[in-house]
Scaffold this motif. Structure first.
Motif, PDB file in Angstrom:
ATOM      1  N   THR A  19       0.799  -1.169   0.090  1.00 44.78           N
ATOM      2  CA  THR A  19       0.067   0.158   0.069  1.00 44.78           C
ATOM      3  C   THR A  19       0.959   1.242  -0.051  1.00 44.78           C
ATOM      4  O   THR A  19       0.445   2.250  -0.589  1.00 44.78           O
ATOM      5  CB  THR A  19      -0.893  -0.073   1.180  1.00 44.78           C
ATOM      6  N   TYR A  75       1.355   1.475  -3.841  1.00 39.14           N
ATOM      7  CA  TYR A  75       0.240   1.516  -4.577  1.00 39.14           C
ATOM      8  C   TYR A  75      -0.991   1.933  -4.176  1.00 39.14           C
ATOM      9  O   TYR A  75      -1.951   1.838  -4.920  1.00 39.14           O
ATOM     10  CB  TYR A  75       0.373   0.327  -5.382  1.00 39.14           C
ATOM     11  N   LEU A  76      -1.263   2.500  -2.979  1.00 37.38           N
ATOM     12  CA  LEU A  76      -2.451   2.841  -2.314  1.00 37.38           C
ATOM     13  C   LEU A  76      -2.442   4.048  -1.738  1.00 37.38           C
ATOM     14  O   LEU A  76      -2.726   4.382  -0.389  1.00 37.38           O
ATOM     15  CB  LEU A  76      -2.997   1.692  -1.625  1.00 37.38           C
ATOM     16  N   HIS A 111      -6.403   5.493   2.878  1.00 35.90           N
ATOM     17  CA  HIS A 111      -7.245   4.359   2.616  1.00 35.90           C
ATOM     18  C   HIS A 111      -7.395   3.576   3.894  1.00 35.90           C
ATOM     19  O   HIS A 111      -6.503   3.255   4.454  1.00 35.90           O
ATOM     20  CB  HIS A 111      -6.898   3.752   1.353  1.00 35.90           C
ATOM     21  N   PRO A 155       0.349   6.732   2.600  1.00 38.71           N
ATOM     22  CA  PRO A 155      -0.594   5.802   2.587  1.00 38.71           C
ATOM     23  C   PRO A 155      -1.635   5.966   4.077  1.00 38.71           C
ATOM     24  O   PRO A 155      -2.766   5.700   3.953  1.00 38.71           O
ATOM     25  CB  PRO A 155      -0.114   4.344   2.278  1.00 38.71           C
TER      26      PRO A 155
END
Length: 441
Positions: free
Chosen positions: A104, A107-108, A114, A220
Motif C-alpha cells: 500500500t 500503490y495505495l 485508505h 498511505p
C-alpha cells in the motif's frame, strides 16, 4: 552439491538465504546502475527489490509467529476443528495484512488514507509488538531452564499449557499496546518550547522563534487533513522561521501534489526551509519534490545556505544551512549527497551557523568536521515511534531525542517527528512540533 545442500536446509534457513540474495542484488544494482537510467525505471526497480526483500525477511518471522500462535492448539482435544480452522484463518489474515502494508505504501496513496492501508499498517505495528513478546517470553523460558539446570519438562501437557499461557499473555499485551498506540498517534502533535543558547548569535536575534518540523511522511496513512492541522498549529505560533528537516513524503509528487498543498499556507516571517531525508530519496522523485516545494514557498536547502536577517535594512545576519541526507549517495542520485563544504560556503565563522541535517549521524559528522557550527537540527529517529523499535533507534543513533550539548559551544536538537511513518501508532513517544527560541549566550 549446492542444490542438495539447499534441500537439506529448513524452510526458515531457505528464506534467510533468499533474503540475503535479494539484499546483495540491491547493493549490486545500486553500484552498477547507470546514472543515465531514468527515475521512473529506478523507482520501479527500487519498489520491486524493496517489497521482495522486506517480505522475505518478514516471512522468517511470520513462520515463527504462525507456529507459536497455532501449534499448541492443535494438540488440545477440547478445541473443535471448526474453531481451530477459524483461529488459523484469523492468524493467516493478520499475517497477510501485515505483509501487504508496504504494498500500500507504493500503490495505495490518495488524498486521505485508505482504510486498507490503515488496517494493514496497524496489523504491521501489532505484528512487531507480538513478535517481540513471543520471542522475549521464549528467551525467558530458556534462560530459566538454564539457570535452574532443568531439562525440558517431561509432562507434555504441562509444557503445552505453559506455552499457551505465554502466547495468551503476549497476545493480550499486544492488543493493549496497539489500542494505546493508535489513540496516542491520533492525537494532534504536542507543542514543545525549547530555549537554546546559540553561540555567536547577534543580540538582534535574541528570542527569535524557529519552529521545527520533521518526519511528516505524507503517504498511505498520512493525508491532507493531517497536514492541514499541522500547518494551522504552526501558524498559531506565529513563527519567524519554519524548518522541515526531512522525510516529508513517501511517494511521488504526482500522487501527493494536492496532499502537500497546505504547505502553501504556512506562515513564517523570514521564510520556510526544507532539507531532504532518507525517505524523500526512497520516492525516487526527489528533484520533482524540490521543484514543487519552491512553488509552495518552501525553500529547499540542497547543500546550500541562506542568510537570515532581521530586516532588509539590518546588517546583522546568521547562516541557516542545510545538507542532503546521508543515504542520497547510497541511491546514487546525480547531484545529491551530503556536502558540508558546499552547504557552508559563504557562511561567516564569526557569526552563528544553524545547520539542518535529517539524521543525527549527519549531525555528529558535521560537528566533527566543522566544530564552529552553533546548532544542528535533526529528526529521523521518531524517538523510536513504537516499542520495541525504540530500543534499536536508541542504540544506532548518536543522538536519540531532545537537546544535546556537544563540546563547549554547540548543540544538537533531535525532534521525535511531527506525525509518524506508516504505522499509525506511537508507543513510548509523542509527535511533536518544536518551538525553538534562539537565545544569545
Amino acid at each position: 552439491m549446492i542444490m542438495y545442500s539447499l534441500r537439506e536446509l529448513s524452510l526458515e534457513a531457505k528464506v534467510a538465504v533468499g533474503s540475503g540474495v535479494v539484499f546483495f542484488s540491491m547493493l549490486i544494482s545500486r553500484t552498477l546502475i547507470s546514472e543515465s537510467v531514468d527515475m521512473d525505471t529506478r523507482a520501479a526497480l527500487y519498489r520491486a527489490q524493496f517489497l521482495l526483500f522486506i517480505n522475505s525477511v518478514m516471512l522468517i518471522a511470520s513462520l515463527y509467529v504462525w507456529r507459536r500462535m497455532t501449534g499448541n492448539l492443535c494438540r488440545v482435544r477440547r478445541v473443535s476443528q471448526r474453531l481451530l480452522r477459524c483461529w488459523k484463518m484469523l492468524v493467516l489474515l493478520f499475517l497477510v495484512l501485515s505483509h501487504s502494508s508496504y504494498v500500500t505504501m507504493f500503490y495505495l496513496v490518495a488524498e486521505e488514507p485508505h482504510w486498507v492501508a490503515m488496517l494493514s499498517f496497524t496489523c504491521l505495528g501489532s505484528y512487531i509488538i507480538l513478535l517481540f513478546f513471543l520471542f522475549l517470553f521464549s528467551c525467558v523460558e530458556q534462560c530459566h531452564r538454564l539457570v535452574t539446570r532443568r531439562a525440558a519438562v517431561s509432562d507434555t501437557s504441562t509444557a503445552d499449557s505453559g506455552s499457551r499461557a505465554k502466547v495468551a499473555l503476549a497476545l493480550a499485551l499486544t492488543l493493549v499496546l496497539t489500542a494505546l498506540g493508535l489513540l496516542n498517534a491520533a492525537r494532534p502533535p504536542v507543542v514543545v518550547r525549547v530555549e537554546v543558547p546559540v553561540d555567536k548569535l547577534s543580540p538582534s536575534f535574541d528570542n527569535l522563534k524557529l519552529v521545527l518540523l520533521s518526519d511528516i511522511h505524507l503517504g498511505p496513512t498520512v493525508g491532507k487533513s493531517r497536514l492541514e492541522m499541522v500547518v494551522a498549529m504552526v501558524n498559531e505560533l506565529q513563527p519567524d522561521i519554519v524548518v522541515i528537516v526531512g522525510d516529508l513524503a513517501d511517494s511521488q509528487v504526482s500522487r501527493l501534489k494536492s496532499v502537500a498543498e497546505p504547505l502553501r499556507r504556512m506562515g513564517s516571517r523570514l521564510g520556510t526551509f526544507f532539507v531532504t531525508g532518507n525517505h524523500d530519496y526512497y520516492t525516487a522523485d526527489v528533484d520533482s519534490w524540490l521543484g514543487y516545494l519552491r512553488t509552495l514557498n518552501v525553500m529547499p536547502l540542497h547543500n546550500a545556505n541562506a542568510r537570515i536577517s532581521a530586516s532588509e535594512q539590518s546588517k546583522e545576519w546568521f547562516c541557516l544551512a542545510g545538507v542532503d541526507d546521508l543515504e542520497a549517495r547510497l541511491f546514487k542520485y546525480p547531484g545529491h549527497g551530503m556536502d558540508l563544504t558546499r552547504a557552508l560556503s559563504g557562511c561567516d565563522p564569526d557569526r552563528a551557523i544553524i545547520l539542518l541535517a535529517h539524521q543525527p549521524l549527519a549531525a555528529k559528522r558535521a560537528l566533527q568536521e566543522r566544530p564552529e557550527i552553533s546548532l544542528v537540527l535533526s529528526g529521523h529517529t521518531h524517538a523510536g515511534q513504537i516499542f520495541p523499535l525504540s530500543i534499536m533507534a536508541y542504540l544506532v543513533n548518536p543522538f536519540f531525542s531532545g537537546l544535546y550539548r556537544v563540546g563547549n559551544r554547540s548543540f544538537v536538537y533531535v525532534t521525535p517527528g511531527t506525525v509518524y511513518y506508516g504505522i499509525p501508532m506511537r508507543i513510548g513517544s509523542t509527535a511533536q512540533i518544536t518551538e525553538i527560541i534562539l537565545k544569545t549566550p
